[in-house]
Design an enzyme around this catalytic site. Sequence first.
Site, PDB file in Angstrom:
ATOM      1  N   SER A 247      42.506  45.475  34.622  1.00 16.11           N
ATOM      2  CA  SER A 247      42.281  45.620  36.058  1.00 16.11           C
ATOM      3  C   SER A 247      43.258  46.651  36.597  1.00 16.11           C
ATOM      4  CB  SER A 247      42.503  44.276  36.770  1.00 16.11           C
ATOM      5  OG  SER A 247      42.765  44.523  38.139  1.00 16.11           O
TER       6      SER A 247
ATOM      7  N   MET B 111      35.236  41.976  46.291  1.00 19.77           N
ATOM      8  CA  MET B 111      35.744  40.796  47.001  1.00 19.77           C
ATOM      9  C   MET B 111      35.657  41.133  48.480  1.00 19.77           C
ATOM     10  SD  MET B 111      38.852  40.145  44.350  1.00 19.77           S
ATOM     11  CE  MET B 111      38.681  41.806  43.722  1.00 19.77           C
TER      12      MET B 111
ATOM     13  N   ASP C 211      39.004  46.289  41.327  1.00 23.16           N
ATOM     14  CA  ASP C 211      39.062  45.222  42.330  1.00 23.16           C
ATOM     15  C   ASP C 211      38.982  45.786  43.751  1.00 23.16           C
ATOM     16  OD1 ASP C 211      39.352  42.783  40.783  1.00 23.16           O
ATOM     17  OD2 ASP C 211      41.258  43.625  40.102  1.00 23.16           O
TER      18      ASP C 211
ATOM     19  N   GLY D 255      45.245  42.319  34.423  1.00 24.83           N
ATOM     20  CA  GLY D 255      45.929  43.341  35.205  1.00 24.83           C
ATOM     21  C   GLY D 255      47.386  43.415  34.827  1.00 24.83           C
TER      22      GLY D 255
ATOM     23  N   MET E 222      38.796  45.021  47.620  1.00 24.09           N
ATOM     24  CA  MET E 222      39.126  43.952  48.578  1.00 24.09           C
ATOM     25  C   MET E 222      39.073  44.495  50.002  1.00 24.09           C
ATOM     26  SD  MET E 222      42.321  42.173  46.656  1.00 24.09           S
ATOM     27  CE  MET E 222      42.369  41.966  44.881  1.00 24.09           C
TER      28      MET E 222
ATOM     29  N   GLY F  62      42.383  37.915  45.491  1.00 22.80           N
ATOM     30  CA  GLY F  62      43.209  38.511  46.547  1.00 22.80           C
ATOM     31  C   GLY F  62      44.404  39.271  46.010  1.00 22.80           C
ATOM     32  N   PHE F  63      44.992  38.740  44.945  1.00 21.78           N
ATOM     33  CA  PHE F  63      46.212  39.365  44.445  1.00 21.78           C
ATOM     34  C   PHE F  63      46.283  39.301  42.918  1.00 21.78           C
ATOM     35  CE2 PHE F  63      46.921  37.806  48.687  1.00 21.78           C
ATOM     36  CZ  PHE F  63      47.463  38.918  49.324  1.00 21.78           C
ATOM     37  N   GLY F  64      46.910  40.308  42.341  1.00 23.73           N
ATOM     38  CA  GLY F  64      47.195  40.271  40.921  1.00 23.73           C
ATOM     39  C   GLY F  64      48.458  39.447  40.686  1.00 23.73           C
ATOM     40  N   GLY F  65      48.730  39.156  39.444  1.00 25.66           N
ATOM     41  CA  GLY F  65      49.985  38.508  39.094  1.00 25.66           C
ATOM     42  C   GLY F  65      50.084  37.027  39.412  1.00 25.66           C
TER      43      GLY F  65
ATOM     44  N   HIS G 150      38.211  47.391  35.028  1.00 21.64           N
ATOM     45  CA  HIS G 150      37.843  46.417  36.048  1.00 21.64           C
ATOM     46  C   HIS G 150      38.425  46.903  37.383  1.00 21.64           C
ATOM     47  CE1 HIS G 150      37.041  42.218  37.432  1.00 21.64           C
ATOM     48  NE2 HIS G 150      38.106  42.417  38.176  1.00 21.64           N
TER      49      HIS G 150
ATOM     50  N   ASP H 250      38.554  36.252  34.847  1.00 11.68           N
ATOM     51  CA  ASP H 250      39.443  37.122  35.619  1.00 11.68           C
ATOM     52  C   ASP H 250      40.491  36.309  36.376  1.00 11.68           C
ATOM     53  OD1 ASP H 250      40.534  39.174  37.124  1.00 11.68           O
ATOM     54  OD2 ASP H 250      38.801  39.408  38.440  1.00 11.68           O
ATOM     55  N   GLY H 251      41.746  36.623  36.107  1.00 14.55           N
ATOM     56  CA  GLY H 251      42.840  36.027  36.870  1.00 14.55           C
ATOM     57  C   GLY H 251      43.863  35.337  35.993  1.00 14.55           C
ATOM     58  N   GLY H 252      45.044  35.933  35.908  1.00 18.50           N
ATOM     59  CA  GLY H 252      46.134  35.279  35.186  1.00 18.50           C
ATOM     60  C   GLY H 252      45.982  35.269  33.682  1.00 18.50           C
TER      61      GLY H 252
ATOM     62  N   HIS I  48      34.380  44.814  40.867  1.00 19.62           N
ATOM     63  CA  HIS I  48      34.456  43.433  41.343  1.00 19.62           C
ATOM     64  C   HIS I  48      34.640  43.471  42.858  1.00 19.62           C
ATOM     65  CE1 HIS I  48      37.029  39.463  41.329  1.00 19.62           C
ATOM     66  NE2 HIS I  48      35.900  39.325  41.991  1.00 19.62           N
TER      67      HIS I  48
ATOM     68  N   MET J  66      36.261  33.204  38.035  1.00 21.18           N
ATOM     69  CA  MET J  66      37.620  33.469  38.526  1.00 21.18           C
ATOM     70  C   MET J  66      38.546  32.320  38.148  1.00 21.18           C
ATOM     71  SD  MET J  66      37.551  36.404  39.977  1.00 21.18           S
ATOM     72  CE  MET J  66      39.222  36.381  40.630  1.00 21.18           C
TER      73      MET J  66
HETATM   74  C1  DX5 Z   1      42.287  39.007  41.680  1.00 21.00           C
HETATM   75  C2  DX5 Z   1      41.581  40.132  40.934  1.00 21.00           C
HETATM   76  C3  DX5 Z   1      41.923  40.183  39.489  1.00 21.00           C
HETATM   77  C4  DX5 Z   1      43.394  40.306  39.215  1.00 21.00           C
HETATM   78  C5  DX5 Z   1      43.734  40.440  37.778  1.00 21.00           C
HETATM   79  O1  DX5 Z   1      41.885  39.001  42.977  1.00 21.00           O
HETATM   80  O2  DX5 Z   1      40.196  39.982  41.033  1.00 21.00           O
HETATM   81  O3  DX5 Z   1      41.168  41.160  38.840  1.00 21.00           O
HETATM   82  O4  DX5 Z   1      43.965  41.332  39.920  1.00 21.00           O
HETATM   83  O5  DX5 Z   1      45.106  40.607  37.689  1.00 21.00           O
HETATM   84  P1  DX5 Z   1      46.035  39.614  36.870  1.00 21.00           P
HETATM   85  O6  DX5 Z   1      45.621  39.780  35.462  1.00 21.00           O
HETATM   86  O7  DX5 Z   1      47.385  40.109  37.169  1.00 21.00           O
HETATM   87  O8  DX5 Z   1      45.774  38.219  37.377  1.00 21.00           O
HETATM   88 ZN    ZN Z   2      38.970  41.173  39.611  1.00 18.70          ZN
END
Ligand code: DX5
Ligand code: ZN
Length: 227
Positions: free
Chosen positions: A19, A79, A46, A209, A48, A154-157, A44, A187-189, A77, A149
């Site tokens: 991502s 959002m 993102d 990501g 938003m 909303g956020f990475g990490g 990927h 997707d996510g974490g 993706h 998901m």
């Molecule tokens: C969250 C995004 C994800 C996310 C992935 O809203 O859709 O794609 O950023 O990042 P990590 O791998 O850091 O969770």
């Molecule tokens: Zn995503």
Amino acid sequence: MNSLFRRLNEKGGVAVAPSLLSADFSCLEREIRTVEDAGADFLHLDVMDGNFVPNITFGPMIVGAIAKIARIPLITHLMILHPDRYVEQFVKAGSSAVSFHWEAGKTASGNIIEKIRSLGCDAGLAINPDTPLSSVEHLLAEIDLLLVMTVFPGFGGQELISAAIDKIGEAARLKKEKGYRFVIEVDGGIKPQNAARAREQGAQILVAGTAVFKCSDYAGAVASIRG
Ligand code: DX5
Ligand code: ZN
């Protein structure tokens, strides 16, 4: 259907989709080239809108710029609220697949899927960690991609929500039973330490990501997420 998705269904195995949310946008071309050389299968993207999620990233203009540089396919993706109003722009910008959220599209979802597919793009449906698979069961025959998901978007990490991973197994069982074509993306974490669990449940595309871009060895991260 996109031949890359078909290959995933036919040959099995796992694809990795870094991502770009966690990439350094001041040298985006170099970041993209580095993950491509590291063995990434897809990028990927993102998107938003600050409404559906409490964060703003980029729109079709940036997706178009990325499409000019990238050598691997783009999975976008969305959002955003009102995905029906914008999917066409994201397809035309150069996405190979466009996913939107069930929670944002709800009753219009069938039409949005049809619209994406009629534009020659693969259609993906994303579900939040607290949305049961049963909410979208009536759409599973129509989609090319199911995006499960494992964090609230909303956020990475963020830390992966363990309970959401079980939906992957549920989707994989249903897919087999009914002969659906969709590929399963998670997707996510996702990190090397938890990727095996997602793979064992049947995830076919693993998004990461932070685990890729915030690490010094992109190729090592991609390889260990792929397993
Ligand atoms: C969250 C995004 C994800 C996310 C992935 O809203 O859709 O794609 O950023 O990042 P990590 O791998 O850091 O969770
Ligand atoms: Zn995503």
